[in-house]
Design a protein around this motif. Structure first.
Motif, short mmCIF file in Angstrom:
data_model
loop_
_atom_site.label_atom_id
_atom_site.label_comp_id
_atom_site.label_asym_id
_atom_site.label_seq_id
_atom_site.Cartn_x
_atom_site.Cartn_y
_atom_site.Cartn_z
N ALA A 136 129.10 34.55 15.16
CA ALA A 136 128.65 33.46 16.04
C ALA A 136 129.65 32.32 16.02
O ALA A 136 129.30 31.15 15.90
CB ALA A 136 127.26 32.99 15.62
N GLY B 60 135.96 37.23 14.24
CA GLY B 60 137.21 36.53 13.95
C GLY B 60 138.11 37.36 13.06
O GLY B 60 138.26 38.57 13.26
N SER C 289 136.11 28.36 14.62
CA SER C 289 135.46 27.60 15.70
C SER C 289 134.87 26.28 15.21
O SER C 289 134.59 25.39 16.00
CB SER C 289 134.35 28.44 16.34
OG SER C 289 134.88 29.66 16.78
N ALA D 262 126.34 32.67 8.83
CA ALA D 262 126.41 31.20 8.95
C ALA D 262 125.73 30.76 10.24
O ALA D 262 125.49 31.56 11.14
CB ALA D 262 127.87 30.76 8.94
N ASN E 206 138.53 23.61 14.75
CA ASN E 206 139.74 23.58 15.59
C ASN E 206 139.95 22.22 16.25
O ASN E 206 139.15 21.31 16.10
CB ASN E 206 139.73 24.73 16.61
CG ASN E 206 138.60 24.62 17.60
OD1 ASN E 206 138.34 23.55 18.12
ND2 ASN E 206 137.91 25.73 17.83
N ASP F 67 125.10 36.50 12.29
CA ASP F 67 126.14 35.81 11.50
C ASP F 67 125.47 35.27 10.25
O ASP F 67 124.35 34.75 10.33
CB ASP F 67 126.73 34.65 12.34
CG ASP F 67 128.05 34.12 11.77
OD1 ASP F 67 128.13 33.87 10.55
OD2 ASP F 67 129.00 33.97 12.55
N PRO G 294 142.07 33.92 14.01
CA PRO G 294 142.34 35.36 14.14
C PRO G 294 143.50 35.55 15.11
O PRO G 294 143.41 35.15 16.26
CB PRO G 294 141.03 35.91 14.73
CG PRO G 294 140.34 34.73 15.36
CD PRO G 294 140.93 33.47 14.82
N ARG H 260 124.80 39.21 7.37
CA ARG H 260 126.18 39.68 7.36
C ARG H 260 126.18 41.18 7.63
O ARG H 260 125.47 41.93 6.96
CB ARG H 260 126.81 39.40 5.99
CG ARG H 260 128.26 39.87 5.87
CD ARG H 260 128.83 39.58 4.49
NE ARG H 260 128.77 38.17 4.16
CZ ARG H 260 129.63 37.26 4.62
NH1 ARG H 260 130.63 37.64 5.39
NH2 ARG H 260 129.49 35.99 4.30
C1 LIG Z 1 143.11 24.14 12.66
C2 LIG Z 1 142.87 24.96 13.89
C3 LIG Z 1 143.04 24.37 15.14
C4 LIG Z 1 142.82 25.12 16.30
N1 LIG Z 1 142.90 24.49 17.50
C5 LIG Z 1 142.59 25.16 18.63
C6 LIG Z 1 142.56 24.49 19.88
O1 LIG Z 1 142.78 23.29 19.96
N2 LIG Z 1 142.25 25.21 20.99
C7 LIG Z 1 141.95 26.55 20.91
O2 LIG Z 1 141.69 27.17 21.96
N3 LIG Z 1 141.97 27.21 19.73
C8 LIG Z 1 142.26 26.54 18.60
N4 LIG Z 1 142.22 27.19 17.40
C9 LIG Z 1 141.89 28.61 17.38
C10 LIG Z 1 140.38 28.81 17.59
O3 LIG Z 1 139.65 27.97 16.73
C11 LIG Z 1 140.04 30.26 17.30
O4 LIG Z 1 140.84 31.11 18.11
C12 LIG Z 1 138.58 30.54 17.63
O5 LIG Z 1 137.73 29.61 17.01
C13 LIG Z 1 138.22 31.95 17.18
O6 LIG Z 1 136.85 32.12 17.42
P1 LIG Z 1 136.10 33.42 16.93
O7 LIG Z 1 134.71 33.30 17.41
O8 LIG Z 1 136.91 34.62 17.32
O9 LIG Z 1 136.20 33.38 15.33
P2 LIG Z 1 135.50 32.42 14.25
O10 LIG Z 1 135.27 31.06 14.78
O11 LIG Z 1 136.32 32.54 13.02
O12 LIG Z 1 134.08 33.07 14.05
C14 LIG Z 1 133.89 34.29 13.41
C15 LIG Z 1 132.45 34.33 12.95
O13 LIG Z 1 132.17 35.64 12.46
C16 LIG Z 1 131.31 35.50 11.35
N5 LIG Z 1 131.41 36.71 10.54
C17 LIG Z 1 132.44 37.10 9.76
N6 LIG Z 1 132.18 38.27 9.18
C18 LIG Z 1 130.95 38.65 9.61
C19 LIG Z 1 130.12 39.77 9.35
N7 LIG Z 1 130.53 40.74 8.54
N8 LIG Z 1 128.90 39.84 9.95
C20 LIG Z 1 128.49 38.85 10.80
N9 LIG Z 1 129.24 37.76 11.07
C21 LIG Z 1 130.46 37.66 10.49
C22 LIG Z 1 131.81 34.25 10.64
O14 LIG Z 1 130.81 33.69 9.79
C23 LIG Z 1 132.15 33.36 11.82
O15 LIG Z 1 131.07 32.52 12.17
C24 LIG Z 1 142.45 26.48 16.21
C25 LIG Z 1 142.26 27.07 14.96
C26 LIG Z 1 142.45 26.32 13.81
C27 LIG Z 1 142.21 26.96 12.48
#
Ligand SMILES: Cc1cc2nc3c(=O)[nH]c(=O)nc-3n(C[C@H](O)[C@H](O)[C@H](O)COP(=O)(O)OP(=O)(O)OC[C@H]3O[C@@H](n4cnc5c(N)ncnc54)[C@H](O)[C@@H]3O)c2cc1C
Length: 357
Positions: free
Chosen positions: A12, A252, A44, A36, A47, A34, A351, A222
């Motif tokens: 999430a 992620g 997320s 969390a 960022n 999730d 990621p 999880r």
């Molecule tokens: C410092 C920083 C600055 C950034 N700035 C920007 C920006 O300005 N603009 C932009 O577009 N991008 C930015 N990014 C990148 C962006 O934040 C990420 O690309 C995006 O948040 C990824 O989202 P996601 O949902 O794929 O992963 P995540 O946000 O990492 O979410 C993954 C989720 O999966 C859950 N999870 C993990 N394992 C399991 C499991 N086994 N079962 C169930 N749930 C699980 C976790 O708890 C988590 O909630 C930045 C990143 C960082 C670190």
């Protein structure tokens, strides 16, 4: 309809929450899983909130490949490579290098997805009644070194070639940034077509709420393993086994092991970034300011500023490197922000695929 008919969205973060919302809008039964709360378990949460509609070129490029060493953390830059686990990292780095020589072709695939990003977010947030989370004020890039004017001109030409509109930064913005940093040397560009969100986690929460309002369920669990089970998918979780009609993995950097059962190998690296926040600090502009010489983005979020930086290739669970928030805070002070030295900040893993596609 029961859980067995649901589409399980695993993770999430912003990707999972956006997918959960899109599916429920189209009438699919959805379970968002999730351990969390939405928007708090990964990248997320922390960022910069920048809707980077200008980032139409994937990062791997010949210039970066041959000049990356200048950006290394040991030389004062934002890039920290995993020297101690070089053998595991080498295949990813090799694919990154190969992608660098396909940058033009990859841009043709990537640009149409990225260019409308700010407009698409505006549409989505309006649809779920959360338009107030978004600003469409663009963003600014600034340089505070004598070479800045030349670099700004080169960046403007590069953007023009890519069809991304820019304009010279306004004298007011340049004056405010220069005065804060105590310098007369400044150059800057404005990117009018981008935007930012005021609360990255709040965006995920709003999407999850909108999905729930259309019938989705949110489960705090999880997923440990996914396996095919006839024409369904079995989820082995820390809260027991569930069977669902389909599953979408959006976990992620933690996604790769969940896909392994299906013979899928996602070459994901965790590229960690750090942020420090300045609660109650007045912004220099109602838009993100990117300090190009220091690789820092300062974003005005709701009632605070958030400064982000670093590309640290590391395992997601590694202990934070205390030098990074400390250096970030020191740089912010040099740039004129009030930031106390005890600001320990946040670290989280982006990621990242080697071709950025
Ligand atoms: C410092 C920083 C600055 C950034 N700035 C920007 C920006 O300005 N603009 C932009 O577009 N991008 C930015 N990014 C990148 C962006 O934040 C990420 O690309 C995006 O948040 C990824 O989202 P996601 O949902 O794929 O992963 P995540 O946000 O990492 O979410 C993954 C989720 O999966 C859950 N999870 C993990 N394992 C399991 C499991 N086994 N079962 C169930 N749930 C699980 C976790 O708890 C988590 O909630 C930045 C990143 C960082 C670190």
């Amino acid at each position: 309809m029961g859980e067995q008919d649901s589409v399980a969205v695993i993770g999430a973060g912003v990707v999972g929450c956006a997918i959960a919302w899109s599916l429920t809008r189209e009438g699919w039964p959805v379970m968002l899983a999730d351990p969390a709360e939405p928007g708090s378990g990964g990248a997320s949460f922390g960022n910069a909130g920048h809707l980077g509609a200008e980032l139409v070129e994937p990062l791997p490029s010949p210039a970066l490949l041959f000049g990356f060493w200048r950006q290394l953390f040991v030389f004062g830059g934002a890039l920290d490579l995993p020297w101690r686990r070089l053998p595991q990292f080498a295949p990813w780095a090799w694919r990154f290098a190969a992608a660098a020589f396909r940058q033009r072709a990859n841009t043709r695939q990537f640009a149409p997805l990225v260019r409308p990003a700010a407009a698409a977010w505006e549409r989505t947030l309006r649809e779920i009644g959360s338009r107030a989370l978004l600003r469409r004020n663009g963003h600014h890039q600034v340089w505070l070194t004598p070479a800045g004017a030349r670099k700004a001109a080169a960046e403007a030409r590069r953007m023009e070639r890519l069809g991304v509109p820019t304009a010279p930064a306004s004298p007011e913005l340049l004056r405010a940034v220069a005065r804060a940093a105590g310098t007369d040397t400044i150059a800057g560009l404005e990117f009018p077509d981008t935007g930012h969100v005021l609360d990255p986690r709040g965006v995920c929460e709003a999407l999850a709420r909108a999905a729930v309002a259309r019938g989705a369920s949110v489960r705090r669990l999880r997923v440990l393993e996914l396996a095919p089970c006839g024409d369904r998918i079995e989820l082995r979780t820390d809260a027991g086994t569930l069977t669902v009609s389909a599953a979408i993995v959006c976990a992620g950097v933690w996604s790769a092991p969940l896909l392994a059962h299906f013979g899928l190998r996602a070459p994901l690296e965790a590229v960690r970034g750090y942020h420090v926040e300045l609660p109650g600090h007045a912004p220099l502009a109602d838009a993100p300011v990117v300090y190009m010489d220091d690789d820092i983005v300062v974003t005005p979020l709701a009632s605070r500023l958030r400064a982000t930086s670093y590309m640290e290739f590391s395992v997601p669970e590694a202990a934070p490197d205390p030098r990074k928030p400390a250096r970030l805070a020191a740089t912010l002070r040099r740039l004129g922000y009030r930031c106390d030295s005890g600001n320990s900040g946040w670290v989280g893993p982006r990621p990242v695929l080697p071709d950025y596609l």
